[in-house]
Design a protein around this motif. Structure first.
Motif, PDB file in Angstrom:
ATOM      1  N   ASP A 224       0.832  -1.211   0.000  1.00 42.45           N
ATOM      2  CA  ASP A 224       0.000   0.000   0.000  1.00 42.45           C
ATOM      3  C   ASP A 224       0.862   1.255   0.000  1.00 42.45           C
ATOM      4  N   TYR A 225       1.920   1.245   0.809  1.00 47.15           N
ATOM      5  CA  TYR A 225       2.811   2.414   0.849  1.00 47.15           C
ATOM      6  C   TYR A 225       3.439   2.655  -0.527  1.00 47.15           C
ATOM      7  N   CYS A 226       3.941   1.602  -1.138  1.00 46.77           N
ATOM      8  CA  CYS A 226       4.590   1.738  -2.447  1.00 46.77           C
ATOM      9  C   CYS A 226       3.610   2.243  -3.504  1.00 46.77           C
ATOM     10  N   GLU A 227       2.384   1.744  -3.471  1.00 47.27           N
ATOM     11  CA  GLU A 227       1.383   2.204  -4.433  1.00 47.27           C
ATOM     12  C   GLU A 227       1.103   3.688  -4.253  1.00 47.27           C
ATOM     13  N   GLN A 228       1.002   4.136  -3.002  1.00 47.35           N
ATOM     14  CA  GLN A 228       0.731   5.546  -2.734  1.00 47.35           C
ATOM     15  C   GLN A 228       1.899   6.436  -3.171  1.00 47.35           C
ATOM     16  N   GLN A 229       3.116   5.923  -3.048  1.00 49.09           N
ATOM     17  CA  GLN A 229       4.303   6.721  -3.354  1.00 49.09           C
ATOM     18  C   GLN A 229       4.806   6.542  -4.783  1.00 49.09           C
ATOM     19  N   GLY A 230       4.213   5.625  -5.527  1.00 43.85           N
ATOM     20  CA  GLY A 230       4.654   5.375  -6.897  1.00 43.85           C
ATOM     21  C   GLY A 230       6.000   4.669  -6.973  1.00 43.85           C
ATOM     22  N   ILE A 231       6.231   3.770  -6.020  1.00 45.97           N
ATOM     23  CA  ILE A 231       7.485   3.013  -5.949  1.00 45.97           C
ATOM     24  C   ILE A 231       7.165   1.556  -6.277  1.00 45.97           C
ATOM     25  N   THR A 232       8.018   0.905  -7.040  1.00 47.19           N
ATOM     26  CA  THR A 232       7.788  -0.519  -7.288  1.00 47.19           C
ATOM     27  C   THR A 232       8.130  -1.297  -6.019  1.00 47.19           C
ATOM     28  N   LEU A 233       7.308  -2.293  -5.744  1.00 42.93           N
ATOM     29  CA  LEU A 233       7.481  -3.091  -4.531  1.00 42.93           C
ATOM     30  C   LEU A 233       8.832  -3.806  -4.529  1.00 42.93           C
ATOM     31  N   SER A 234       9.260  -4.280  -5.694  1.00 40.50           N
ATOM     32  CA  SER A 234      10.550  -4.982  -5.762  1.00 40.50           C
ATOM     33  C   SER A 234      11.704  -4.040  -5.418  1.00 40.50           C
ATOM     34  N   ASN A 235      11.633  -2.789  -5.863  1.00 39.98           N
ATOM     35  CA  ASN A 235      12.671  -1.815  -5.503  1.00 39.98           C
ATOM     36  C   ASN A 235      12.671  -1.568  -3.999  1.00 39.98           C
ATOM     37  N   PHE A 236      11.474  -1.464  -3.416  1.00 41.55           N
ATOM     38  CA  PHE A 236      11.380  -1.195  -1.985  1.00 41.55           C
ATOM     39  C   PHE A 236      12.014  -2.323  -1.170  1.00 41.55           C
ATOM     40  N   TYR A 237      11.719  -3.568  -1.564  1.00 47.78           N
ATOM     41  CA  TYR A 237      12.345  -4.702  -0.884  1.00 47.78           C
ATOM     42  C   TYR A 237      13.862  -4.669  -1.048  1.00 47.78           C
ATOM     43  N   TYR A 238      14.332  -4.305  -2.211  1.00 49.09           N
ATOM     44  CA  TYR A 238      15.776  -4.199  -2.456  1.00 49.09           C
ATOM     45  C   TYR A 238      16.387  -3.139  -1.543  1.00 49.09           C
ATOM     46  N   TRP A 239      15.723  -1.981  -1.421  1.00 52.93           N
ATOM     47  CA  TRP A 239      16.223  -0.920  -0.544  1.00 52.93           C
ATOM     48  C   TRP A 239      16.296  -1.422   0.900  1.00 52.93           C
ATOM     49  N   MET A 240      15.232  -2.093   1.351  1.00 56.06           N
ATOM     50  CA  MET A 240      15.210  -2.571   2.732  1.00 56.06           C
ATOM     51  C   MET A 240      16.346  -3.557   2.977  1.00 56.06           C
ATOM     52  N   LYS A 241      16.580  -4.449   2.020  1.00 60.57           N
ATOM     53  CA  LYS A 241      17.667  -5.418   2.173  1.00 60.57           C
ATOM     54  C   LYS A 241      19.008  -4.704   2.243  1.00 60.57           C
TER      55      LYS A 241
END
Length: 101
Positions: free
Chosen positions: A26-43
């Motif tokens: 939901d956060y990624c959708e609101q911010q226009g970020i791909t979920l896969s990129n977000f997981y990569y950033w977190m890792k």
């Protein structure tokens, strides 16, 4: 055009997501970020911060007032808007449980 995020921007998004109460998706959708990129950033950010103290390890607390209906209760108002009430004798256990979240 694809937007590239700096490491600082990535960390800001990770921190904002943690405080948002939203799912990652939901956060990624609101911010226009791909979920896969977000997981990569977190890792990437988790691997580089293992030795650093957690930014959220400290929960600010302050006494507001005594609840006249339950004068024995202690209420913790958390930064995410949630509140936790307990007896003073339970406070240590509650704080320990909150630190695991």
């Amino acid at each position: 055009m694809i937007k590239r995020h700096t490491r600082a921007e990535q960390q800001q998004h990770i921190d904002a997501w943690k405080l948002s109460g939203l799912t990652k998706q939901d956060y990624c959708e609101q911010q226009g970020i791909t979920l896969s990129n977000f997981y990569y950033w977190m890792k990437n950010h988790n691997n580089n911060t293992d030795t650093a103290p957690a930014a959220s390890a400290f929960i600010p607390a302050r006494r507001i007032s005594v609840d006249v209906n339950r004068p024995e209760a202690v209420t913790l108002n958390l930064p995410n808007g949630c509140s936790v009430s307990c007896l003073p004798a339970q406070l240590r256990s509650v704080m320990q449980a909150l630190s695991l979240c």
